[in-house]
Design an enzyme around this catalytic site. Structure first.
Site, PDB file in Angstrom:
ATOM      1  N   CYS A  81       0.864  -1.365   0.348  1.00 35.45           N
ATOM      2  CA  CYS A  81      -0.035  -0.205  -0.189  1.00 35.45           C
ATOM      3  C   CYS A  81       0.786   1.606   0.067  1.00 35.45           C
ATOM      4  O   CYS A  81       1.755   1.493  -0.959  1.00 35.45           O
ATOM      5  CB  CYS A  81      -1.175   0.043   1.046  1.00 35.45           C
ATOM      6  SG  CYS A  81      -2.735   1.580   0.880  1.00 35.45           S
ATOM      7  N   HIS A 173      -2.970  -5.651   1.540  1.00 35.13           N
ATOM      8  CA  HIS A 173      -2.591  -5.460   3.067  1.00 35.13           C
ATOM      9  C   HIS A 173      -2.340  -6.785   3.648  1.00 35.13           C
ATOM     10  O   HIS A 173      -3.671  -7.579   4.141  1.00 35.13           O
ATOM     11  CB  HIS A 173      -2.823  -4.838   4.290  1.00 35.13           C
ATOM     12  CG  HIS A 173      -2.864  -3.315   3.869  1.00 35.13           C
ATOM     13  ND1 HIS A 173      -1.853  -2.854   4.475  1.00 35.13           N
ATOM     14  CD2 HIS A 173      -3.856  -2.396   3.437  1.00 35.13           C
ATOM     15  CE1 HIS A 173      -1.591  -1.082   4.107  1.00 35.13           C
ATOM     16  NE2 HIS A 173      -3.323  -1.177   3.661  1.00 35.13           N
ATOM     17  N   GLU A 175      -0.391  -8.627   5.303  1.00 34.15           N
ATOM     18  CA  GLU A 175      -0.319  -8.163   6.586  1.00 34.15           C
ATOM     19  C   GLU A 175      -1.289  -8.374   7.593  1.00 34.15           C
ATOM     20  O   GLU A 175      -1.106  -8.168   9.131  1.00 34.15           O
ATOM     21  CB  GLU A 175       0.968  -7.762   7.055  1.00 34.15           C
ATOM     22  CG  GLU A 175      -0.100  -6.130   7.329  1.00 34.15           C
ATOM     23  CD  GLU A 175       0.150  -5.375   6.015  1.00 34.15           C
ATOM     24  OE1 GLU A 175       0.180  -5.997   4.758  1.00 34.15           O
ATOM     25  OE2 GLU A 175       0.034  -3.783   5.622  1.00 34.15           O
TER      26      GLU A 175
END
Ligand code: GLN
Length: 194
Positions: A81, A173, A175
């Site tokens: 991002c 994302h 994560e």
């Protein structure tokens, strides 16, 4: 190399989530804020957050040039991002004074998928990885890429994942999902590079 040491640029953004995901993908993960810390890692993640803030803090901490140098020299990097924006050679609509590290021949459009309240999740087919749950938060897209840049995924007709040599970037994302396959791909890239 068995266990690579991978840094997460810890100036701003979702650093902790990346440290957890990297550890789950069998890397030694540590925050990186200073040039001396950058010098010690085998790979680097640039987290999501706010690219203008990351850019300003990188300049303030004397990190912009060391980052550019190491990326130019082939340090494996993965940007998510805002991190994708930092790896772009060119931003279509930069805020004044906003700089990037560069490394991927691409032009990005910030906030392309809309504002914070238009954030969404979607399944994205990533080449070599498979379907991945993509979390898009004020996400950029890649407007165009150079001849050397590999497009790994698109969403809604827009490029959202790319790779060029040792540099990997996604608009979304991984994560934040608990699925560590994108981080595992990056850890493999780091292993292959060293
Ligand atoms: N829109 C943000 C930027 O321009 C990126 C958002 C994010 O990283 N979730 O930096």
């Amino acid at each position: 190399m068995n266990t690579p040491v991978i840094g997460v640029l810890a100036l701003q953004g979702d650093v902790r989530e990346h440290l957890i995901a990297l550890a789950a993908a069998d890397a030694v993960a540590r925050p990186v804020r200073r040039p001396e810390e950058l010098a010690e890692v085998d790979g680097l993640v640039i987290p999501g957050g706010e690219s203008t803030t990351i850019s300003k803090l990188a300049a303030l901490f004397g990190m912009l040039e060391p980052l550019r140098e190491r990326v130019r020299a082939g340090l494996p990097v993965y940007g998510t991002c805002a991190g994708l924006i930092m790896l772009a050679d060119k931003i279509l609509d930069p805020r004044s004074g906003q700089e990037t590290i560069g490394g991927i021949e691409m032009i990005v459009r910030r906030n392309a998928f809309g504002r914070q309240n238009e954030s969404f999740e979607a399944t994205v087919e990533v080449a070599g990885v498979g379907p991945v749950e993509g979390v898009f938060i004020r996400a950029p897209w890649v407007e165009s890429v150079g001849a050397e840049t590999e497009v790994l995924a698109e969403h809604g007709g827009h490029i959202v994942a790319v790779r060029q040599n040792n540099a990997l970037a996604t608009s979304f994302h991984p994560e934040l999902t608990g699925d560590h396959r994108m981080h595992a791909l990056f850890v493999d890239m780091v292993r292959a590079a060293s």
